[in-house]
Write a protein that holds these residues in place. Sequence first.
Motif, PDB file in Angstrom:
ATOM      1  N   ASP A 186       0.845  -1.194   0.000  1.00  0.00           N
ATOM      2  CA  ASP A 186       0.000   0.000   0.000  1.00  0.00           C
ATOM      3  C   ASP A 186       0.883   1.248   0.000  1.00  0.00           C
ATOM      4  O   ASP A 186       2.099   1.178   0.238  1.00  0.00           O
ATOM      5  N   GLU A 187       0.258   2.368  -0.253  1.00  0.00           N
ATOM      6  CA  GLU A 187       0.972   3.641  -0.176  1.00  0.00           C
ATOM      7  C   GLU A 187       1.301   3.956   1.284  1.00  0.00           C
ATOM      8  O   GLU A 187       0.431   3.914   2.151  1.00  0.00           O
ATOM      9  N   ILE A 188       2.569   4.255   1.543  1.00  0.00           N
ATOM     10  CA  ILE A 188       3.015   4.540   2.902  1.00  0.00           C
ATOM     11  C   ILE A 188       3.587   5.952   2.927  1.00  0.00           C
ATOM     12  O   ILE A 188       4.504   6.275   2.162  1.00  0.00           O
ATOM     13  N   ASP A 189       3.034   6.794   3.796  1.00  0.00           N
ATOM     14  CA  ASP A 189       3.496   8.176   3.860  1.00  0.00           C
ATOM     15  C   ASP A 189       4.871   8.248   4.507  1.00  0.00           C
ATOM     16  O   ASP A 189       5.362   7.281   5.123  1.00  0.00           O
ATOM     17  N   GLU A 190       5.508   9.404   4.374  1.00  0.00           N
ATOM     18  CA  GLU A 190       6.886   9.566   4.843  1.00  0.00           C
ATOM     19  C   GLU A 190       6.999   9.425   6.348  1.00  0.00           C
ATOM     20  O   GLU A 190       7.982   8.859   6.858  1.00  0.00           O
ATOM     21  N   ALA A 191       6.013   9.930   7.092  1.00  0.00           N
ATOM     22  CA  ALA A 191       6.072   9.827   8.554  1.00  0.00           C
ATOM     23  C   ALA A 191       6.041   8.373   9.011  1.00  0.00           C
ATOM     24  O   ALA A 191       6.779   7.981   9.937  1.00  0.00           O
ATOM     25  N   THR A 192       5.210   7.558   8.353  1.00  0.00           N
ATOM     26  CA  THR A 192       5.142   6.136   8.719  1.00  0.00           C
ATOM     27  C   THR A 192       6.427   5.423   8.350  1.00  0.00           C
ATOM     28  O   THR A 192       6.922   4.571   9.105  1.00  0.00           O
ATOM     29  N   ARG A 193       7.009   5.761   7.190  1.00  0.00           N
ATOM     30  CA  ARG A 193       8.286   5.162   6.806  1.00  0.00           C
ATOM     31  C   ARG A 193       9.379   5.488   7.825  1.00  0.00           C
ATOM     32  O   ARG A 193      10.189   4.637   8.191  1.00  0.00           O
ATOM     33  N   THR A 194       9.382   6.735   8.279  1.00  0.00           N
ATOM     34  CA  THR A 194      10.381   7.144   9.274  1.00  0.00           C
ATOM     35  C   THR A 194      10.183   6.382  10.580  1.00  0.00           C
ATOM     36  O   THR A 194      11.160   5.940  11.201  1.00  0.00           O
ATOM     37  N   ALA A 195       8.918   6.224  10.997  1.00  0.00           N
ATOM     38  CA  ALA A 195       8.641   5.502  12.237  1.00  0.00           C
ATOM     39  C   ALA A 195       9.061   4.041  12.131  1.00  0.00           C
ATOM     40  O   ALA A 195       9.630   3.477  13.074  1.00  0.00           O
ATOM     41  N   ILE A 196       8.808   3.410  10.985  1.00  0.00           N
ATOM     42  CA  ILE A 196       9.207   2.019  10.793  1.00  0.00           C
ATOM     43  C   ILE A 196      10.725   1.876  10.863  1.00  0.00           C
ATOM     44  O   ILE A 196      11.257   0.971  11.526  1.00  0.00           O
ATOM     45  N   SER A 197      11.439   2.781  10.193  1.00  0.00           N
ATOM     46  CA  SER A 197      12.902   2.725  10.211  1.00  0.00           C
ATOM     47  C   SER A 197      13.453   2.970  11.610  1.00  0.00           C
ATOM     48  O   SER A 197      14.433   2.329  12.026  1.00  0.00           O
ATOM     49  N   ARG A 198      12.842   3.887  12.346  1.00  0.00           N
ATOM     50  CA  ARG A 198      13.317   4.164  13.705  1.00  0.00           C
ATOM     51  C   ARG A 198      13.112   2.944  14.603  1.00  0.00           C
ATOM     52  O   ARG A 198      14.002   2.585  15.395  1.00  0.00           O
ATOM     53  N   VAL A 199      11.971   2.280  14.510  1.00  0.00           N
ATOM     54  CA  VAL A 199      11.709   1.100  15.333  1.00  0.00           C
ATOM     55  C   VAL A 199      12.662  -0.033  14.981  1.00  0.00           C
ATOM     56  O   VAL A 199      13.193  -0.715  15.868  1.00  0.00           O
ATOM     57  N   THR A 200      12.926  -0.246  13.705  1.00  0.00           N
ATOM     58  CA  THR A 200      13.846  -1.319  13.306  1.00  0.00           C
ATOM     59  C   THR A 200      15.262  -1.052  13.801  1.00  0.00           C
ATOM     60  O   THR A 200      15.949  -1.982  14.255  1.00  0.00           O
TER      61      THR A 200
END
Length: 316
Positions: free
Chosen positions: A251-265
Amino acid sequence: MITFTSFPVAPDPYLARNDDAADYLPDSDYMDVDLEEESDAGSSKLTCPGESITSSHAFMRGHGTYVENEEVISSVAGLIERVNKLVTVRALRTRYNPEVGDLVVGRITEVQPRRWKVDANSRQDAVLMLSSVNLPGGVQRRKLESDELQMRNFFEEGDLLVAEVQAFFADGAMSLHTRSLKYGKLRNGQLVTVPPILVRRLKSHFYTLPCGVDLILGLNGYIWVSKHVKENEQEGEEGFDAEAVYSNKNDEIDEATRTAISRVTNIIRVLATHSIPLTDTLLLEAYEWAIEADVDLKDLLQEDIGDALIAAVTNR
């Protein structure tokens, strides 16, 4: 004439059932490490090869230990575990040892007749039978030859999925199933690999963090971090949408969600590097610390910042 003479027998601390048993169990014989403290981040339970754990008089040795000079000593680097009087050490670097009911995250490695082979970070590939997945038209319907011809429409090589350990075959291979709508193909996220020992068996391994990120903590050491998806309100067979469940498109993932995913990983990688067991509460505290400290995503992986994060989380 034959006479019998009784000799005094040394009291056995394991068989003693009277008040005098305390005389044979001095304080020094009890565990040197407090294993009852579950709230600790796990650093107090870590042990190194050659480190003394406890006295052999009060406890029995298990896997990962040996006895020398009446002391139970660790033979591997890992976490100390105790079951009644049995003391074992689980190695930090080891393959996943599955149990029935475990939640695992795996990757499809091969499509075979009426089954898929799945890499689940175990000693051998797991097996997902065609009869153990949800198919269009209802969960309980009979699997036909047409379903076998379309197996790659459901799962193909390289696909990630979350499943449950159902049973074991005669050779010890895991048999998985994805009959629940909570299980199935994974999309919209990123896979992180950690030692399986750092993921504890909990009541639930599905978590949603306030930052809009979903977590799936696989007991096999595979962790899935993805965009938050609302739960399907229709839990019955009629609400099963095969196209949505088995789709390969993200699905389309906005930039804020991408940043949150990268920070958690990145936070998970830092905690795994320091051999700290993972929980949703610990991850949330680490995420809040990273936000308050205004730490950049890439900087989280630096050694000094990682040490500061671990110190802040473990001292809370």
